[in-house]
Design an enzyme around this catalytic site. Structure first.
Site, PDB file in Angstrom:
ATOM      1  CG  ASP A 120      -2.102   0.733   1.018  1.00 51.41           C
ATOM      2  OD1 ASP A 120      -2.398   1.522   0.039  1.00 51.41           O
ATOM      3  OD2 ASP A 120      -2.736   1.176   2.096  1.00 51.41           O
TER       4      ASP A 120
ATOM      5  CG  HIS B  88       0.301   1.895  -9.476  1.00 52.98           C
ATOM      6  ND1 HIS B  88       0.252   1.470  -8.260  1.00 52.98           N
ATOM      7  CD2 HIS B  88      -0.862   2.371  -9.971  1.00 52.98           C
ATOM      8  CE1 HIS B  88      -1.285   1.935  -7.754  1.00 52.98           C
ATOM      9  NE2 HIS B  88      -1.698   2.587  -8.754  1.00 52.98           N
TER      10      HIS B  88
ATOM     11  CD  GLU C  11     -13.360  -4.879  -2.555  1.00 52.76           C
ATOM     12  OE1 GLU C  11     -12.454  -5.086  -2.388  1.00 52.76           O
ATOM     13  OE2 GLU C  11     -14.516  -5.672  -2.423  1.00 52.76           O
ATOM     14  CG  ASN C  12      -7.648  -2.492  -6.186  1.00 52.11           C
ATOM     15  OD1 ASN C  12      -6.547  -3.237  -6.015  1.00 52.11           O
ATOM     16  ND2 ASN C  12      -7.830  -1.494  -5.392  1.00 52.11           N
TER      17      ASN C  12
HETATM   18  C1  FPP Z   1      -1.557   0.098  -3.399  1.00 46.43           C
HETATM   19  O1  FPP Z   1      -1.283   1.421  -3.266  1.00 46.43           O
HETATM   20  C2  FPP Z   1      -1.140  -0.651  -4.560  1.00 46.43           C
HETATM   21  C3  FPP Z   1      -1.960  -1.583  -5.412  1.00 46.43           C
HETATM   22  C4  FPP Z   1      -3.342  -1.304  -5.341  1.00 46.43           C
HETATM   23  C5  FPP Z   1      -1.486  -2.075  -6.440  1.00 46.43           C
HETATM   24  C6  FPP Z   1       0.062  -2.793  -6.402  1.00 46.43           C
HETATM   25  C7  FPP Z   1       0.689  -2.981  -7.404  1.00 46.43           C
HETATM   26  C8  FPP Z   1       1.921  -2.872  -7.789  1.00 46.43           C
HETATM   27  C9  FPP Z   1       3.129  -2.860  -6.722  1.00 46.43           C
HETATM   28  C10 FPP Z   1       2.294  -3.088  -9.363  1.00 46.43           C
HETATM   29  C11 FPP Z   1       2.357  -4.401 -10.016  1.00 46.43           C
HETATM   30  C12 FPP Z   1       2.515  -5.762  -9.241  1.00 46.43           C
HETATM   31  C13 FPP Z   1       3.237  -6.713  -9.563  1.00 46.43           C
HETATM   32  C14 FPP Z   1       2.945  -7.856  -8.932  1.00 46.43           C
HETATM   33  C15 FPP Z   1       4.146  -6.789 -10.479  1.00 46.43           C
HETATM   34  P1  FPP Z   1      -2.412   2.591  -3.449  1.00 46.43           P
HETATM   35  O2  FPP Z   1      -2.476   2.861  -5.254  1.00 46.43           O
HETATM   36  O3  FPP Z   1      -3.612   1.927  -2.898  1.00 46.43           O
HETATM   37  O4  FPP Z   1      -1.721   3.659  -2.607  1.00 46.43           O
HETATM   38  P2  FPP Z   1      -2.390   4.882  -2.002  1.00 46.43           P
HETATM   39  O5  FPP Z   1      -3.233   4.265  -0.921  1.00 46.43           O
HETATM   40  O6  FPP Z   1      -1.379   5.789  -1.403  1.00 46.43           O
HETATM   41  O7  FPP Z   1      -3.378   5.599  -2.834  1.00 46.43           O
END
Ligand code: FPP
Length: 256
Positions: free
Chosen positions: A31, A48, A78-79
């Site tokens: 996160d 990301h 939910e994403n």
């Molecule tokens: C949460 O941060 C992260 C995600 C929903 C996606 C995770 C994906 C990656 C790390 C990239 C690709 C993955 C792989 C396995 C190669 P957020 O966007 O919710 O951050 P925030 O809470 O600060 O908005």
């Protein structure tokens, strides 16, 4: 003339890890990508993109240590509610990362699995995923599971439906339903229970992740935003885990 030089020696926490007491299964809620990007005045997808580097470091560190199973929460049910551009970029990143990492998985004997409702993923993502799963299916050193279009409540609903059907068709007796049978119907059927759950970015919640499987997990919340998560952060979380007393309902005295 003498030159004053400060020599900084970075001492790794790795040496403080007890290799006899490693968690069998580590699960991570990655996160903070969006906030990491925002702090730098960039779009969320930049977070990301940099999160991928943290994924690579974490997979490598886990395999080097000898962790049996690592499960990463990459995309929740939910994403899909996020802006379409962000969803598309995440799916694209998955495709490129899987293609790029295949050789690393082969070199390091890592088996790739995916948990979640995979059929709803875009065709290209699903195709790449299936290709890498197939190419690594006989690998033994570590199982890397990506939770994609994953939601724990959906998983449990599916388990209930499948078991109910088996009861209806006389394959299972209601009285025989126990933890072993439920485990066998989860996406994670071949994995041990989660021992250590890590969530980055300072948020302290579970967000519908592996609700059944984390029943006895130790939970480590760290302030580090996912793109900044380094091998040292993983080592520190493992050391924190190793310093806890896991009682599984018993008393401290009974454990001694
Ligand atoms: C949460 O941060 C992260 C995600 C929903 C996606 C995770 C994906 C990656 C790390 C990239 C690709 C993955 C792989 C396995 C190669 P957020 O966007 O919710 O951050 P925030 O809470 O600060 O908005």
């Amino acid at each position: 003339m003498g030159e004053n030089r400060v020599i900084r020696v970075m001492i790794s926490s790795k040496a403080n890890i007890n290799l006899e007491k490693l968690p069998h299964h580590i699960a991570i809620i990655m996160d903070g990508n969006g906030r990491w990007a925002k702090k730098r005045g960039k779009f969320r997808v930049f977070g990301h993109e940099n999160g991928v580097k943290a994924v690579r470091n974490t997979v490598e560190a886990s395999a080097e240590l000898g962790i049996e199973a690592l499960t990463l929460y990459a995309f929740s049910t939910e994403n899909w509610k996020r802006p379409q551009k962000e969803v598309d970029r995440l799916m694209g990143l998955l495709v490129s990362s899987l293609n790029n990492e295949l050789k690393t998985f082969i070199k390091n004997d890592i088996k790739l699995c995916a948990i979640g409702n995979l059929e709803q993923l875009p065709e290209k993502t699903l195709k790449t995923l299936k290709k890498v799963i197939e190419a690594t299916k006989d690998h033994k050193k570590m199982t890397l599971s990506l939770a994609l279009n994953y939601g724990s409540r959906d998983e449990i609903i599916n388990v209930v439906k499948n078991i109910a059907n088996k009861v209806k068709n006389n394959i299972i007796n209601t009285e025989d339903i126990d933890q072993v049978i439920i485990n066998k119907h989860l996406y994670t059927q071949n994995l041990p229970d989660v021992d250590l759950l890590i969530r980055t970015s300072g948020e302290q919640r579970i967000s519908n992740f592996l609700l059944w499987q984390i029943a006895y997990a130790e939970i480590v919340f760290t302030e580090v935003l996912w793109p900044d998560f380094k091998k040292e952060d993983l080592y520190n979380a493992i050391i924190d885990y190793q310093n806890r007393e896991r009682r599984f309902g018993k008393t401290s005295e009974q454990l001694k």
